[in-house]
Design an enzyme around this catalytic site. Structure first.
Site, short mmCIF file in Angstrom:
data_model
loop_
_atom_site.label_atom_id
_atom_site.label_comp_id
_atom_site.label_asym_id
_atom_site.label_seq_id
_atom_site.Cartn_x
_atom_site.Cartn_y
_atom_site.Cartn_z
N HIS A 128 -6.87 2.24 1.23
CA HIS A 128 -6.45 2.96 2.43
C HIS A 128 -7.31 4.24 2.58
O HIS A 128 -7.49 4.96 1.60
CB HIS A 128 -4.97 3.32 2.29
CG HIS A 128 -4.32 3.75 3.56
ND1 HIS A 128 -3.28 3.06 4.13
CD2 HIS A 128 -4.58 4.81 4.37
CE1 HIS A 128 -2.93 3.68 5.25
NE2 HIS A 128 -3.71 4.75 5.41
N HIS B 224 -4.28 1.17 7.80
CA HIS B 224 -4.74 0.78 6.47
C HIS B 224 -6.22 0.39 6.46
O HIS B 224 -6.94 0.66 5.51
CB HIS B 224 -3.89 -0.39 5.97
CG HIS B 224 -4.24 -0.85 4.60
ND1 HIS B 224 -3.78 -0.21 3.47
CD2 HIS B 224 -5.05 -1.84 4.16
CE1 HIS B 224 -4.26 -0.82 2.39
NE2 HIS B 224 -5.03 -1.81 2.79
N GLN C 276 -9.07 13.29 -1.74
CA GLN C 276 -8.24 14.03 -2.69
C GLN C 276 -8.67 15.50 -2.72
O GLN C 276 -9.77 15.84 -2.31
CB GLN C 276 -8.40 13.46 -4.09
CG GLN C 276 -8.00 12.01 -4.19
CD GLN C 276 -8.11 11.51 -5.63
OE1 GLN C 276 -7.40 11.99 -6.50
NE2 GLN C 276 -9.01 10.59 -5.87
N ASN D 252 -13.64 9.51 -3.10
CA ASN D 252 -14.31 8.42 -3.79
C ASN D 252 -14.18 7.22 -2.89
O ASN D 252 -13.08 6.90 -2.43
CB ASN D 252 -13.63 8.11 -5.13
CG ASN D 252 -13.63 9.30 -6.06
OD1 ASN D 252 -14.57 10.10 -6.06
ND2 ASN D 252 -12.58 9.44 -6.85
N HIS E 153 -8.56 7.58 2.45
CA HIS E 153 -7.97 8.82 1.95
C HIS E 153 -8.97 9.57 1.09
O HIS E 153 -9.98 9.02 0.66
CB HIS E 153 -6.70 8.52 1.12
CG HIS E 153 -6.99 7.94 -0.24
ND1 HIS E 153 -7.42 6.65 -0.43
CD2 HIS E 153 -6.93 8.49 -1.48
CE1 HIS E 153 -7.60 6.42 -1.72
NE2 HIS E 153 -7.32 7.53 -2.39
N CYS F 140 0.83 -1.20 0.00
CA CYS F 140 0.00 0.00 0.00
C CYS F 140 0.87 1.26 0.00
O CYS F 140 1.66 1.47 0.92
CB CYS F 140 -0.91 0.01 1.21
SG CYS F 140 -1.85 1.54 1.32
ZN LIG Z 1 -2.56 1.32 3.45
#
Ligand SMILES: [Zn+2]
Ligand SMILES: [Zn+2]
Ligand SMILES: [Zn+2]
Length: 314
Positions: free
Chosen positions: A130, A79, A134, A119, A132, A32
């Site tokens: 993971h 993660h 943007q 998304n 996250h 990752c």
């Molecule tokens: Zn990760």
């Protein structure tokens, strides 16, 4: 690196970011790129053994200076999990990170619109699991914010303020309320479980919010996403879009009153593609070819279900 072309027939900009074809696609768990770099392990995108929230330039950017920006915001070093499972403290810190990026990117001459989004789920094309989000700094004001500015004109004032007042008056589509925020399935939602989370006060951007409001925003977002996950008892895919005032015309010299410039009213829109636990809404002939959404669910009905689920999921 990237090239903008204006599509005359549709009156819109199209961004060609050809290098993105090579971007990392669903790497295995041990590779990752958004994990911390641990001693003795291959380096990831984040050259530290631990971190709280990480922001860096996208390695496969849709926009690059001096024609905009593309950043990745990693919510946590862990993660597994999602926005909903962050500690409340971490979620609140994330609001301050968003605010900081809005101010910093917004001050750049090549950024006219700062767009924070997430998304979630392979259904909406996620390439990394993971947790996250943007941020794109567009070198122009994109079509959707332009439509919202046009709605301000049409309604003769702030459209989100006026729509919020309508929703509160009606009440049937409201799914969540806190002192600073209201969430509802819009009167004319495109998606079965579309939700708009709106600041009660007219706040053009994150920069104009009180610290208390940012805390409530984090809590409301987490409550909402937990409700979504409980709806069909599965991780719920969505596109989350933060809409704020455009930053076109800002310059570092006009720091005073930042966030008050330009029309806009901070709200977060969720577009979930699921209609049922296993049925996706596809954008087909009418939606793509005519631009007209056809929905087989009523916003009042999805709102009732969602409202109940949010309470149950706590
Ligand atoms: Zn990760
Ligand atoms: Zn407003
Ligand atoms: Zn919006």
């Amino acid at each position: 690196m990237t090239e903008l072309r204006f599509n005359e027939l549709r009156g819109e900009q199209v961004d060609y970011a050809i290098h993105r074809q090579e971007r990392t696609f669903l790497p295995s768990r041990e590779h990752c790129p958004l994990d911390p770099t641990l001693p003795g392990r291959p380096p990831t995108e984040i050259p530290f053994p631990s971190f709280e929230i990480a922001v860096f330039e996208n390695r496969f950017p849709a926009f690059t200076p001096p024609h905009g920006a593309a950043e990745v915001v990693v919510y946590t070093p862990a993660h597994e999990g999602s926005f909903a499972t962050l500690t409340p403290r971490r979620a609140e810190d994330l609001m301050w990170v968003w605010r900081h990026r809005y101010l910093e990117l917004g001050a750049r001459a090549d950024v006219d619109y700062v767009f924070i989004f997430e998304n979630r789920g392979v259904e909406v094309g996620v390439t990394l699991h993971h947790p996250h989000g943007q941020i794109y700094g567009y070198p122009f004001i994109p079509p959707v914010p332009m439509l919202e500015l046009a709605a301000d004109e049409r309604l003769g004032g702030c459209a989100p303020c006026s729509l919020l007042a309508d929703e509160l008056r009606d009440g049937r589509r409201i799914v969540y309320e806190s002192p600073a925020l209201v969430a509802y399935v819009p009167f004319a939602a495109r998606w079965a479980y579309e939700v708009h989370l709106v600041m009660r006060e007219h706040r053009p951007s994150l920069a104009a919010c009180e610290p208390q409001e940012l805390g409530e925003l984090a809590a409301a977002l987490q409550t909402l996403v937990r409700g979504y996950d409980a709806l069909f008892d599965r991780p719920f895919p969505y596109v989350m879009a933060v809409h704020q005032a455009p930053t076109a015309g800002w310059s570092p010299a006009t720091a005073e009153g930042r966030g008050e410039l330009g029309a806009g009213h901070l709200h977060v829109e969720f577009y979930p593609p699921l209609r049922t636990a296993d049925k996706l809404k596809y954008l087909a002939g009418s939606e793509q070819g005519a631009g007209a959404f056809i929905s087989d669910t009523l916003p009042e009905e999805s709102a009732a279900v969602l409202r109940e689920t949010i309470v149950r999921a706590g």
